[in-house]
Design a protein around this motif. Structure first.
Motif, PDB file in Angstrom:
ATOM      1  N   TYR A 158       0.826  -1.210   0.000  1.00 30.75           N
ATOM      2  CA  TYR A 158       0.000   0.000   0.000  1.00 30.75           C
ATOM      3  C   TYR A 158       0.861   1.261   0.000  1.00 30.75           C
ATOM      4  CZ  TYR A 158      -3.636  -3.296   1.375  1.00 30.75           C
ATOM      5  OH  TYR A 158      -4.497  -4.363   1.416  1.00 30.75           O
ATOM      6  N   VAL A 159       0.400   2.264  -0.729  1.00 28.06           N
ATOM      7  CA  VAL A 159       1.042   3.571  -0.722  1.00 28.06           C
ATOM      8  C   VAL A 159      -0.031   4.616  -0.443  1.00 28.06           C
ATOM      9  CG1 VAL A 159       0.822   3.982  -3.218  1.00 28.06           C
ATOM     10  CG2 VAL A 159       2.658   5.084  -1.944  1.00 28.06           C
ATOM     11  N   ALA A 160       0.316   5.610   0.368  1.00 28.70           N
ATOM     12  CA  ALA A 160      -0.614   6.695   0.703  1.00 28.70           C
ATOM     13  C   ALA A 160      -0.203   7.955  -0.041  1.00 28.70           C
ATOM     14  CB  ALA A 160      -0.616   6.947   2.201  1.00 28.70           C
ATOM     15  N   THR A 161      -1.194   8.729  -0.454  1.00 26.33           N
ATOM     16  CA  THR A 161      -0.931   9.990  -1.133  1.00 26.33           C
ATOM     17  C   THR A 161      -1.661  11.128  -0.423  1.00 26.33           C
ATOM     18  OG1 THR A 161      -2.810   9.612  -2.649  1.00 26.33           O
ATOM     19  CG2 THR A 161      -0.613   8.951  -3.409  1.00 26.33           C
ATOM     20  N   GLY A 162      -1.058  12.304  -0.487  1.00 23.49           N
ATOM     21  CA  GLY A 162      -1.715  13.532  -0.051  1.00 23.49           C
ATOM     22  C   GLY A 162      -1.936  14.403  -1.274  1.00 23.49           C
ATOM     23  N   SER A 163      -3.064  15.092  -1.291  1.00 21.72           N
ATOM     24  CA  SER A 163      -3.434  15.825  -2.499  1.00 21.72           C
ATOM     25  C   SER A 163      -3.846  17.261  -2.182  1.00 21.72           C
ATOM     26  CB  SER A 163      -4.590  15.102  -3.206  1.00 21.72           C
ATOM     27  OG  SER A 163      -5.087  15.855  -4.287  1.00 21.72           O
ATOM     28  N   VAL A 164      -3.821  18.079  -3.230  1.00 22.08           N
ATOM     29  CA  VAL A 164      -4.243  19.474  -3.110  1.00 22.08           C
ATOM     30  C   VAL A 164      -5.728  19.563  -2.770  1.00 22.08           C
ATOM     31  CG1 VAL A 164      -4.562  21.585  -4.491  1.00 22.08           C
ATOM     32  CG2 VAL A 164      -2.380  20.380  -4.542  1.00 22.08           C
ATOM     33  N   ASP A 165      -6.499  18.497  -3.001  1.00 26.48           N
ATOM     34  CA  ASP A 165      -7.927  18.533  -2.648  1.00 26.48           C
ATOM     35  C   ASP A 165      -8.177  18.287  -1.153  1.00 26.48           C
ATOM     36  OD1 ASP A 165      -7.605  15.803  -2.301  1.00 26.48           O
ATOM     37  OD2 ASP A 165      -8.855  15.213  -4.004  1.00 26.48           O
ATOM     38  N   GLY A 166      -7.101  18.135  -0.363  1.00 29.55           N
ATOM     39  CA  GLY A 166      -7.240  17.980   1.080  1.00 29.55           C
ATOM     40  C   GLY A 166      -7.479  16.562   1.544  1.00 29.55           C
ATOM     41  N   LYS A 167      -7.411  15.598   0.646  1.00 23.30           N
ATOM     42  CA  LYS A 167      -7.672  14.211   1.028  1.00 23.30           C
ATOM     43  C   LYS A 167      -6.390  13.382   1.059  1.00 23.30           C
ATOM     44  CE  LYS A 167     -12.506  13.446  -0.174  1.00 23.30           C
ATOM     45  NZ  LYS A 167     -12.901  14.824  -0.463  1.00 23.30           N
ATOM     46  N   VAL A 168      -6.379  12.424   1.985  1.00 22.71           N
ATOM     47  CA  VAL A 168      -5.343  11.389   2.022  1.00 22.71           C
ATOM     48  C   VAL A 168      -5.976  10.114   1.487  1.00 22.71           C
ATOM     49  CG1 VAL A 168      -3.905   9.946   3.515  1.00 22.71           C
ATOM     50  CG2 VAL A 168      -4.110  12.404   3.978  1.00 22.71           C
ATOM     51  N   ARG A 169      -5.301   9.481   0.535  1.00 22.41           N
ATOM     52  CA  ARG A 169      -5.832   8.253  -0.047  1.00 22.41           C
ATOM     53  C   ARG A 169      -4.826   7.114   0.103  1.00 22.41           C
ATOM     54  NH1 ARG A 169      -7.527  12.494  -3.250  1.00 22.41           N
ATOM     55  NH2 ARG A 169      -9.741  12.535  -3.831  1.00 22.41           N
ATOM     56  N   VAL A 170      -5.349   5.917   0.286  1.00 22.96           N
ATOM     57  CA  VAL A 170      -4.508   4.718   0.362  1.00 22.96           C
ATOM     58  C   VAL A 170      -4.808   3.869  -0.860  1.00 22.96           C
ATOM     59  CG1 VAL A 170      -3.926   2.659   1.687  1.00 22.96           C
ATOM     60  CG2 VAL A 170      -4.475   4.794   2.885  1.00 22.96           C
ATOM     61  N   TRP A 171      -3.721   3.448  -1.553  1.00 19.38           N
ATOM     62  CA  TRP A 171      -3.852   2.701  -2.808  1.00 19.38           C
ATOM     63  C   TRP A 171      -3.231   1.320  -2.659  1.00 19.38           C
ATOM     64  CZ3 TRP A 171      -6.353   5.320  -6.756  1.00 19.38           C
ATOM     65  CH2 TRP A 171      -6.512   6.706  -6.557  1.00 19.38           C
ATOM     66  N   ASP A 172      -3.913   0.307  -3.179  1.00 21.97           N
ATOM     67  CA  ASP A 172      -3.377  -1.045  -3.244  1.00 21.97           C
ATOM     68  C   ASP A 172      -2.630  -1.170  -4.565  1.00 21.97           C
ATOM     69  OD1 ASP A 172      -2.860  -3.735  -3.568  1.00 21.97           O
ATOM     70  OD2 ASP A 172      -4.781  -4.403  -2.786  1.00 21.97           O
ATOM     71  N   CYS A 173      -1.310  -1.299  -4.493  1.00 27.25           N
ATOM     72  CA  CYS A 173      -0.506  -1.274  -5.713  1.00 27.25           C
ATOM     73  C   CYS A 173      -0.505  -2.606  -6.456  1.00 27.25           C
ATOM     74  CB  CYS A 173       0.915  -0.843  -5.389  1.00 27.25           C
ATOM     75  SG  CYS A 173       0.961   0.814  -4.683  1.00 27.25           S
ATOM     76  N   LEU A 174      -1.135  -3.621  -5.889  1.00 26.54           N
ATOM     77  CA  LEU A 174      -1.328  -4.874  -6.623  1.00 26.54           C
ATOM     78  C   LEU A 174      -2.500  -4.738  -7.593  1.00 26.54           C
ATOM     79  CD1 LEU A 174      -0.761  -7.495  -3.778  1.00 26.54           C
ATOM     80  CD2 LEU A 174       0.743  -7.028  -5.727  1.00 26.54           C
ATOM     81  N   SER A 175      -3.541  -4.046  -7.140  1.00 27.58           N
ATOM     82  CA  SER A 175      -4.736  -3.893  -7.983  1.00 27.58           C
ATOM     83  C   SER A 175      -4.838  -2.516  -8.634  1.00 27.58           C
ATOM     84  CB  SER A 175      -5.992  -4.126  -7.137  1.00 27.58           C
ATOM     85  OG  SER A 175      -6.133  -3.091  -6.162  1.00 27.58           O
ATOM     86  N   GLY A 176      -4.171  -1.521  -8.043  1.00 21.79           N
ATOM     87  CA  GLY A 176      -4.280  -0.150  -8.539  1.00 21.79           C
ATOM     88  C   GLY A 176      -5.498   0.584  -8.022  1.00 21.79           C
TER      89      GLY A 176
END
Length: 392
Positions: free
Chosen positions: A329-347
């Motif tokens: 899993y990788v987490a991202t921070g965005s200009v829209d104010g949200k933190v998202r967690v992504w499963d890099c096996l499935s995308g």
């Protein structure tokens, strides 16, 4: 009749009333009229939920930097535009140490690998060293003639490296507050850099569109990588593979390149982004790297095949990222104010955390991978629980 009331009457005229329909004229007080702002404010009833389990509000301005201790799973440091840094603890609203002394924004923070020291870098060019147990100032490191862009600790000791807007890189011994070396050669702000994981080499990237590889002891500039087939615009970020063999760099030109640190040769070019690369990170468990961009994409790269394995679409700029421990899993921070967690096996996006009201500037993950801390332009640091994404 006041000018405001006249305009109100004119607006009502659009209803096409005839003169004969008017029964009585009444002067309306300005105070009785609803403000346009009041209509906007009513929307706040529909604010998104706050998913954070802890919010730190000690700062009085925008936040730019965050770091989590590698040894204390609740200790966090944050820095921002109020010229201050704080150390505070997750779940301990009654404990915070204010770190004063900077004369400009605190834009970089880093804990030493043994967790004993915290370095804070200011845009006035100072690096301050703090005792993480007491929160007291141990010493001040001077040298750079302009803002400190980033800070990195040597993997095996208390040597601290700083890149500056004045085109130089500085190295000190933080135990005795001694200047060791200054590396010069870049012709633009030194935007990114690090020691190799084996501690034997330094890699630095600059706004001058070059990567430089240095011997930390002799100050020798071993390689300069620039020109075709390398980046055409300034470097923004870099990461280094765990075997200290490859530096992966991102640029304002949207390209990502892999460079052999020993030979100084560009070994691969990774193309998927269409705008500036803002962040980059290596997976600890897979031969993958992640990049986030102004083009609103997170790209997971398969380094063995020099190809993208998945592209994760965002609604806004991807400003920062962090792999979650040894997981996929990788987490991202965005200009829209949200933190998202992504499963890099499935995308797939498997979690989206709300809470911030403005652009996220940086994120960090606690040593036990139970918490993610994000800092934003809204002046707050927020803690989100991510224990479900730890590698089992």
């Amino acid at each position: 009749m006041t000018e405001r009331n006249a305009s109100v009457e004119e607006d009502h005229g659009e209803v096409f009333l005839e003169d004969g329909d008017v029964i009585q004229e009444i002067n309306v007080d300005d105070e009785d009229l609803p403000d346009a702002d009041e209509t906007i404010d009513s929307d706040t009833d529909f604010e998104e939920p706050d998913d954070s389990l802890h919010t730190f509000t000690g700062h009085s301005g925008e936040l730019y930097a965050v770091a989590c201790s590698p040894t204390d799973t609740t200790l966090v440091a944050t820095g921002g535009g109020d010229d201050k840094a704080f150390m505070w603890k997750i779940g301990r609203g009654d404990w915070a140490a204010e770190l004063q002394g900077h004369k400009d924004s605190v834009a970089s923070l880093a804990f030493s690998n043994d967790g004993q020291l915290l370095a804070s870098g200011g845009l006035e060019g100072l690096v301050q060293i703090w005792d993480t147990t007491t929160g007291s100032l141990k010493g001040v490191l001077e040298g750079p003639g302009a803002g400190v862009e980033w800070l990195k600790w040597h993997p095996k000791g208390h040597l601290i490296l700083a890149g500056s807007e004045d085109c130089t890189i500085w190295m000190w011994n933080a135990d005795i507050f001694a200047f060791l070396n200054m590396f010069s050669g870049h012709s633009g702000s030194v935007t990114c850099g690090d020691f190799t994981p084996d501690g034997k080499t330094i890699c630095t990237g600059s706004d001058d569109a070059s990567l430089r590889i240095w011997n930390p002891k002799s100050r020798e500039n071993i390689h300069v990588i620039r020109g075709h087939p390398y980046h055409t615009e300034g470097l923004t970020c870099l990461t280094i593979t765990s075997d200290s063999a490859i530096a992966i760099t991102g640029s304002k030109d949207g390209s990502v390149h892999m460079v052999n640190i020993v030979t100084g040769k560009v070994v691969s070019s990774l193309s998927s982004h269409t705008d500036s690369i803002e962040c980059i990170g290596m997976s600890r468990s897979y031969p993958w790297a992640a990049t986030g961009s102004v083009d609103q994409k997170l790209v997971i790269w398969d380094l063995q095949h020099s190809s993208s394995r998945c592209i994760c679409e965002h609604e806004e700029v991807v400003s920062c990222l962090s792999w979650l421990g040894t997981s996929q899993y990788v987490a991202t921070g965005s200009v829209d104010g949200k933190v998202r967690v992504w499963d890099c096996l499935s995308g797939n996006c498997v979690k989206a955390f709300s809470g911030h009201s403005d652009a996220i500037q940086a994120i960090a993950v606690s040593a036990n991978v139970e918490f993610l801390v994000s800092v934003a332009i809204d002046g707050t640091a927020r803690v989100f629980e991510i224990s479900e994404f730890r590698q089992m």
